[in-house]
Design a protein around this motif. Sequence first.
Motif, mmCIF file in Angstrom:
data_model
loop_
_atom_site.group_PDB
_atom_site.id
_atom_site.type_symbol
_atom_site.label_atom_id
_atom_site.label_comp_id
_atom_site.label_asym_id
_atom_site.label_seq_id
_atom_site.Cartn_x
_atom_site.Cartn_y
_atom_site.Cartn_z
ATOM 1 N N ARG A 135 -3.849 5.135 51.738
ATOM 2 C CA ARG A 135 -3.592 5.702 50.202
ATOM 3 C C ARG A 135 -2.791 4.566 49.550
ATOM 4 N NH1 ARG A 135 -1.258 11.961 50.563
ATOM 5 N NH2 ARG A 135 -2.961 12.664 51.708
ATOM 6 N N ARG A 138 -4.880 1.987 47.770
ATOM 7 C CA ARG A 138 -4.942 2.047 46.118
ATOM 8 C C ARG A 138 -4.261 1.072 45.366
ATOM 9 N NH1 ARG A 138 -4.962 7.833 47.442
ATOM 10 N NH2 ARG A 138 -6.787 8.420 47.976
ATOM 11 N N LYS A 222 -10.425 7.088 40.081
ATOM 12 C CA LYS A 222 -11.044 8.354 39.933
ATOM 13 C C LYS A 222 -10.518 9.067 40.824
ATOM 14 C CE LYS A 222 -15.175 11.028 39.578
ATOM 15 N NZ LYS A 222 -16.780 11.019 39.495
ATOM 16 N N GLU A 223 -10.442 8.769 42.112
ATOM 17 C CA GLU A 223 -9.720 9.501 43.231
ATOM 18 C C GLU A 223 -8.351 9.605 42.904
ATOM 19 O OE1 GLU A 223 -11.489 6.606 43.410
ATOM 20 O OE2 GLU A 223 -13.405 7.340 44.511
#
Length: 328
Positions: A135, A138, A222-223
């Motif tokens: 994560r 990102r 977007k995620e």
Amino acid sequence: MIDPAMIVNCTVYKKGKKLRDISLDDISDVLEEEGTFVWLGLLEPNVELMNKIKEEFCLHELAVEDAYAAHQRPKIEEYGDTLFVVLHTAQLAGGEVLFGETHILTGPRFVVTVRHGASRSYAKVREHCEMLPERLMRGPSFVLYSIMDFVVDNYRPIMDDLETKFSQYEEQLFNPGALSGKAYLQELYQLKRQLIRLRSAATPLLDVCTQLLRFHEGLITKEGKAYFRDIYDHVVRFIDTGDRLREMVESAVQINLAQVTIHQNEIVQTLAGWGAILAIPTMIFSLYGMNFAHMPGLSWQWSFPLVLGGIVTACTLLWRRLRKAGWL
């Protein structure tokens, strides 16, 4: 002069993993490396430190000025490819709710957090992010989410504490010996005041989350938007809980005021009842105290016992009548 205590942490990350801690002078050089981003944490920095940050990250002067100045309202502003987010933090200390601020400057390659006032350390947030490299890949958007989520999650224990306090006040509501009316109202007012301040801190986050969901696609993937929707839902539930609790506090205030009024009416009724009883002997004694030479019964030997008996009888009948009516 830059105090080292103002710099909590300055770390460079790449592909979701921590590379190393760096100095402020190395920031601009590190940002030239491909795929890296810098996470810098500051605690109540001075002007000299903020000017250094402005130089290293090429920040807009207004963004730096706002980040340096405390007492900002919760908001989100855009300065080119940099976002400036203000969060109001809250924490419990000795049973009191203390408020502070966290200012976040974030861009495609960096995150800068500036803490003012009562604010918990973000060391746990950093550790949590470093434990999730998939994560953290990102970049700054995940760091921004983690900090906002940490701030919002810290609201929940405070609300739980306020709910516990109100439950205790609610138990005392119909117990006249627990708190005096004035003290009880003061406690409820402080509780309501804290609820209003918490709402003022949380409500603007709805607008912040909405803007992050609708705009800033260059920073928020977007995620990543799903995570900010989660924060939005948490804030909505928190505000709803606070509003319900505030309505209950207001109802408790009204009930307490009504109890005070009823108690005052009961006292007035009692005084009026005894006043009516005492009016009987007062009237008769004042009548016979006018010192006229000729008054009925003055020369009769049974006058005094008869008058006294009549007064006692009349007072007793009136007392029983008032007692039955609930005035005494």
